[in-house]
Design a protein around this motif. Sequence first.
Motif, PDB file in Angstrom:
ATOM      1  N   ALA A   1       0.838  -1.202   0.000  1.00 60.46           N
ATOM      2  CA  ALA A   1       0.000   0.000   0.000  1.00 60.46           C
ATOM      3  C   ALA A   1       0.875   1.254   0.000  1.00 60.46           C
ATOM      4  CB  ALA A   1      -0.913   0.000   1.223  1.00 60.46           C
ATOM      5  N   SER A   2       0.370   2.310  -0.612  1.00 57.87           N
ATOM      6  CA  SER A   2       1.109   3.570  -0.652  1.00 57.87           C
ATOM      7  C   SER A   2       1.072   4.250   0.714  1.00 57.87           C
ATOM      8  CB  SER A   2       0.496   4.502  -1.700  1.00 57.87           C
ATOM      9  OG  SER A   2      -0.809   4.915  -1.285  1.00 57.87           O
ATOM     10  N   ASP A   3       1.929   5.234   0.916  1.00 56.67           N
ATOM     11  CA  ASP A   3       1.940   5.978   2.174  1.00 56.67           C
ATOM     12  C   ASP A   3       0.580   6.633   2.421  1.00 56.67           C
ATOM     13  OD1 ASP A   3       4.566   5.258   2.490  1.00 56.67           O
ATOM     14  OD2 ASP A   3       5.400   7.231   1.987  1.00 56.67           O
ATOM     15  N   ALA A   4      -0.022   7.146   1.349  1.00 60.48           N
ATOM     16  CA  ALA A   4      -1.332   7.800   1.476  1.00 60.48           C
ATOM     17  C   ALA A   4      -2.401   6.802   1.905  1.00 60.48           C
ATOM     18  CB  ALA A   4      -1.721   8.456   0.159  1.00 60.48           C
ATOM     19  N   GLU A   5      -2.336   5.586   1.369  1.00 60.27           N
ATOM     20  CA  GLU A   5      -3.308   4.552   1.730  1.00 60.27           C
ATOM     21  C   GLU A   5      -3.126   4.117   3.175  1.00 60.27           C
ATOM     22  OE1 GLU A   5      -4.059   2.299  -2.557  1.00 60.27           O
ATOM     23  OE2 GLU A   5      -2.270   1.821  -1.384  1.00 60.27           O
ATOM     24  N   VAL A   6      -1.884   4.024   3.614  1.00 56.55           N
ATOM     25  CA  VAL A   6      -1.608   3.664   5.012  1.00 56.55           C
ATOM     26  C   VAL A   6      -2.160   4.733   5.947  1.00 56.55           C
ATOM     27  CG1 VAL A   6       0.216   3.350   6.722  1.00 56.55           C
ATOM     28  CG2 VAL A   6       0.412   2.246   4.497  1.00 56.55           C
ATOM     29  N   LYS A   7      -1.896   5.986   5.624  1.00 59.91           N
ATOM     30  CA  LYS A   7      -2.374   7.086   6.472  1.00 59.91           C
ATOM     31  C   LYS A   7      -3.900   7.137   6.495  1.00 59.91           C
ATOM     32  CE  LYS A   7      -0.150  10.958   6.664  1.00 59.91           C
ATOM     33  NZ  LYS A   7       0.441  12.299   6.385  1.00 59.91           N
ATOM     34  N   SER A   8      -4.519   6.915   5.345  1.00 61.38           N
ATOM     35  CA  SER A   8      -5.983   6.934   5.264  1.00 61.38           C
ATOM     36  C   SER A   8      -6.591   5.816   6.121  1.00 61.38           C
ATOM     37  CB  SER A   8      -6.425   6.777   3.811  1.00 61.38           C
ATOM     38  OG  SER A   8      -7.832   6.716   3.712  1.00 61.38           O
TER      39      SER A   8
ATOM     40  N   LYS B   1      -7.810  -1.126  21.421  1.00 61.76           N
ATOM     41  CA  LYS B   1      -7.705  -1.183  19.958  1.00 61.76           C
ATOM     42  C   LYS B   1      -7.016   0.067  19.428  1.00 61.76           C
ATOM     43  CE  LYS B   1      -8.564  -2.986  15.911  1.00 61.76           C
ATOM     44  NZ  LYS B   1      -7.927  -4.236  15.472  1.00 61.76           N
ATOM     45  N   THR B   2      -7.363   1.224  19.980  1.00 64.60           N
ATOM     46  CA  THR B   2      -6.752   2.474  19.553  1.00 64.60           C
ATOM     47  C   THR B   2      -5.251   2.459  19.781  1.00 64.60           C
ATOM     48  OG1 THR B   2      -8.777   3.738  19.961  1.00 64.60           O
ATOM     49  CG2 THR B   2      -6.717   4.971  19.919  1.00 64.60           C
ATOM     50  N   GLN B   3      -4.819   1.948  20.929  1.00 67.95           N
ATOM     51  CA  GLN B   3      -3.389   1.863  21.224  1.00 67.95           C
ATOM     52  C   GLN B   3      -2.677   0.957  20.218  1.00 67.95           C
ATOM     53  OE1 GLN B   3      -2.882   0.739  25.361  1.00 67.95           O
ATOM     54  NE2 GLN B   3      -4.402   2.250  26.014  1.00 67.95           N
ATOM     55  N   GLU B   4      -3.327  -0.153  19.861  1.00 62.66           N
ATOM     56  CA  GLU B   4      -2.735  -1.059  18.875  1.00 62.66           C
ATOM     57  C   GLU B   4      -2.623  -0.391  17.504  1.00 62.66           C
ATOM     58  OE1 GLU B   4      -4.694  -4.789  18.705  1.00 62.66           O
ATOM     59  OE2 GLU B   4      -4.329  -5.265  20.809  1.00 62.66           O
ATOM     60  N   ILE B   5      -3.655   0.370  17.138  1.00 65.46           N
ATOM     61  CA  ILE B   5      -3.644   1.051  15.847  1.00 65.46           C
ATOM     62  C   ILE B   5      -2.506   2.073  15.800  1.00 65.46           C
ATOM     63  CG2 ILE B   5      -4.945   2.629  14.353  1.00 65.46           C
ATOM     64  CD1 ILE B   5      -7.514   1.261  15.518  1.00 65.46           C
ATOM     65  N   ILE B   6      -2.346   2.826  16.879  1.00 64.68           N
ATOM     66  CA  ILE B   6      -1.277   3.827  16.944  1.00 64.68           C
ATOM     67  C   ILE B   6       0.092   3.160  16.865  1.00 64.68           C
ATOM     68  CG2 ILE B   6      -0.155   5.541  18.437  1.00 64.68           C
ATOM     69  CD1 ILE B   6      -2.983   6.229  19.497  1.00 64.68           C
ATOM     70  N   ARG B   7       0.282   2.074  17.634  1.00 61.06           N
ATOM     71  CA  ARG B   7       1.565   1.368  17.595  1.00 61.06           C
ATOM     72  C   ARG B   7       1.841   0.791  16.203  1.00 61.06           C
ATOM     73  NH1 ARG B   7       0.323  -0.398  23.087  1.00 61.06           N
ATOM     74  NH2 ARG B   7      -0.747  -2.227  22.235  1.00 61.06           N
ATOM     75  N   ALA B   8       0.792   0.265  15.568  1.00 63.78           N
ATOM     76  CA  ALA B   8       0.949  -0.305  14.232  1.00 63.78           C
ATOM     77  C   ALA B   8       1.366   0.772  13.235  1.00 63.78           C
ATOM     78  CB  ALA B   8      -0.353  -0.965  13.790  1.00 63.78           C
ATOM     79  N   TYR B   9       0.729   1.912  13.316  1.00 65.34           N
ATOM     80  CA  TYR B   9       1.057   3.010  12.392  1.00 65.34           C
ATOM     81  C   TYR B   9       2.487   3.488  12.614  1.00 65.34           C
ATOM     82  CZ  TYR B   9       0.632   7.400   9.829  1.00 65.34           C
ATOM     83  OH  TYR B   9       0.818   8.437   8.935  1.00 65.34           O
ATOM     84  N   GLU B  10       2.894   3.578  13.876  1.00 69.40           N
ATOM     85  CA  GLU B  10       4.268   3.994  14.182  1.00 69.40           C
ATOM     86  C   GLU B  10       5.269   2.968  13.648  1.00 69.40           C
ATOM     87  OE1 GLU B  10       4.138   4.400  18.400  1.00 69.40           O
ATOM     88  OE2 GLU B  10       3.420   6.492  18.335  1.00 69.40           O
ATOM     89  N   THR B  11       4.933   1.679  13.767  1.00 67.76           N
ATOM     90  CA  THR B  11       5.814   0.624  13.268  1.00 67.76           C
ATOM     91  C   THR B  11       5.977   0.719  11.761  1.00 67.76           C
ATOM     92  OG1 THR B  11       5.204  -0.892  15.069  1.00 67.76           O
ATOM     93  CG2 THR B  11       6.128  -1.877  13.075  1.00 67.76           C
ATOM     94  N   VAL B  12       4.866   0.914  11.056  1.00 73.20           N
ATOM     95  CA  VAL B  12       4.911   0.998   9.591  1.00 73.20           C
ATOM     96  C   VAL B  12       5.659   2.230   9.127  1.00 73.20           C
ATOM     97  CG1 VAL B  12       3.499   1.290   7.518  1.00 73.20           C
ATOM     98  CG2 VAL B  12       2.849  -0.392   9.235  1.00 73.20           C
ATOM     99  N   THR B  13       5.342   3.394   9.703  1.00 72.55           N
ATOM    100  CA  THR B  13       5.999   4.636   9.265  1.00 72.55           C
ATOM    101  C   THR B  13       7.486   4.617   9.592  1.00 72.55           C
ATOM    102  OG1 THR B  13       5.300   5.701  11.334  1.00 72.55           O
ATOM    103  CG2 THR B  13       3.904   6.038   9.396  1.00 72.55           C
ATOM    104  N   ARG B  14       7.839   4.034  10.726  1.00 73.24           N
ATOM    105  CA  ARG B  14       9.253   3.924  11.079  1.00 73.24           C
ATOM    106  C   ARG B  14       9.994   3.032  10.079  1.00 73.24           C
ATOM    107  NH1 ARG B  14       8.493   3.145  16.085  1.00 73.24           N
ATOM    108  NH2 ARG B  14       8.413   0.873  16.018  1.00 73.24           N
ATOM    109  N   ALA B  15       9.376   1.919   9.685  1.00 68.53           N
ATOM    110  CA  ALA B  15       9.993   1.008   8.722  1.00 68.53           C
ATOM    111  C   ALA B  15      10.150   1.671   7.344  1.00 68.53           C
ATOM    112  CB  ALA B  15       9.159  -0.260   8.607  1.00 68.53           C
ATOM    113  N   ARG B  16       9.224   2.593   7.040  1.00 67.88           N
ATOM    114  CA  ARG B  16       9.274   3.255   5.734  1.00 67.88           C
ATOM    115  C   ARG B  16      10.137   4.502   5.766  1.00 67.88           C
ATOM    116  NH1 ARG B  16       3.675   2.885   2.430  1.00 67.88           N
ATOM    117  NH2 ARG B  16       3.304   0.644   2.665  1.00 67.88           N
ATOM    118  N   GLY B  17      10.639   4.829   6.947  1.00 72.21           N
ATOM    119  CA  GLY B  17      11.484   6.011   7.074  1.00 72.21           C
ATOM    120  C   GLY B  17      10.720   7.300   6.982  1.00 72.21           C
ATOM    121  N   ALA B  18       9.413   7.221   7.274  1.00 67.27           N
ATOM    122  CA  ALA B  18       8.576   8.429   7.181  1.00 67.27           C
ATOM    123  C   ALA B  18       8.668   9.238   8.468  1.00 67.27           C
ATOM    124  CB  ALA B  18       7.132   8.008   6.929  1.00 67.27           C
TER     125      ALA B  18
END
Length: 281
Positions: free
Chosen positions: A227-234, A264-281
Amino acid sequence: MAWWGTALGGTVGLLVGGPLGAMVGAMVGRGIDRGAERVHALGHSGVDPARLKELFLETSFSVMGHLAKADGRVSETEIAYARSVMDRMGLSKGMRAAAILFFNQGKDSRFDLAEALDELRRTVSGASPMFRLFLEIQIGAAYADGEPSAGQREVLERIRQILRVPLASYRRLEGLIQLQHRIFESMGAAGAGSWGGDASGRSGAGPGSPQGSLAGAYAVLGVESKASDAEVKSAYRRLINRHHPDKLASRGLPEEAVKLASQKTQEIIRAYETVTRARGA
């Protein structure tokens, strides 16, 4: 929290009776505020908060038990899923015992699914956040053992129809849970999903859990790794909007439902941080 009654009462009391009058006025005003808070809660849920809490727990776990039994037998994975939901709700020892009782009642062949769901629908009419949360729990239960059986799919469809959930909304929610289970199963984490831990009943999304890995993070967000960065953020924003505990609390949902959404919210936030960190965003 309401405060205008306290402030107004204190101000009027000060003008009329000095410091003592301000104290008395504030006490009277606080009583008004408390009444306003109660009316606010009742206005959102349409029912006394204590009754809403009882109904949410009873229906959630009895229907979960009914779904688990729909394919003929209740597996250890389905029991572990139910326990993980109890953990996420932060149920006390007494409430856990009640939840287990409700789960067993749902397994009974005499359990009336339509009657249970009709009461929930009548009591919280129009409370779509609760219905979405409830449906997400039940779809997760049906997928605890992998792909739902024909009997479980029939029960899920009856739930959708009785609660009057639009088919498109249901399919979006099921699609998210399907993706999560597909990814978690490919990681060897059978039973992991939207509201449960893995097959052992562990919940949470710490670094050592399937949800804490990069692949697990994509699953939590409901997007593929391509997925693109925009799709991940959306996807992140959409899920946060659905599960944010403050938003659900403002709609009068019971504390246990809010705790579930908070996890669930905490998991979503951690997941987003994990993905963005891996992508160097």
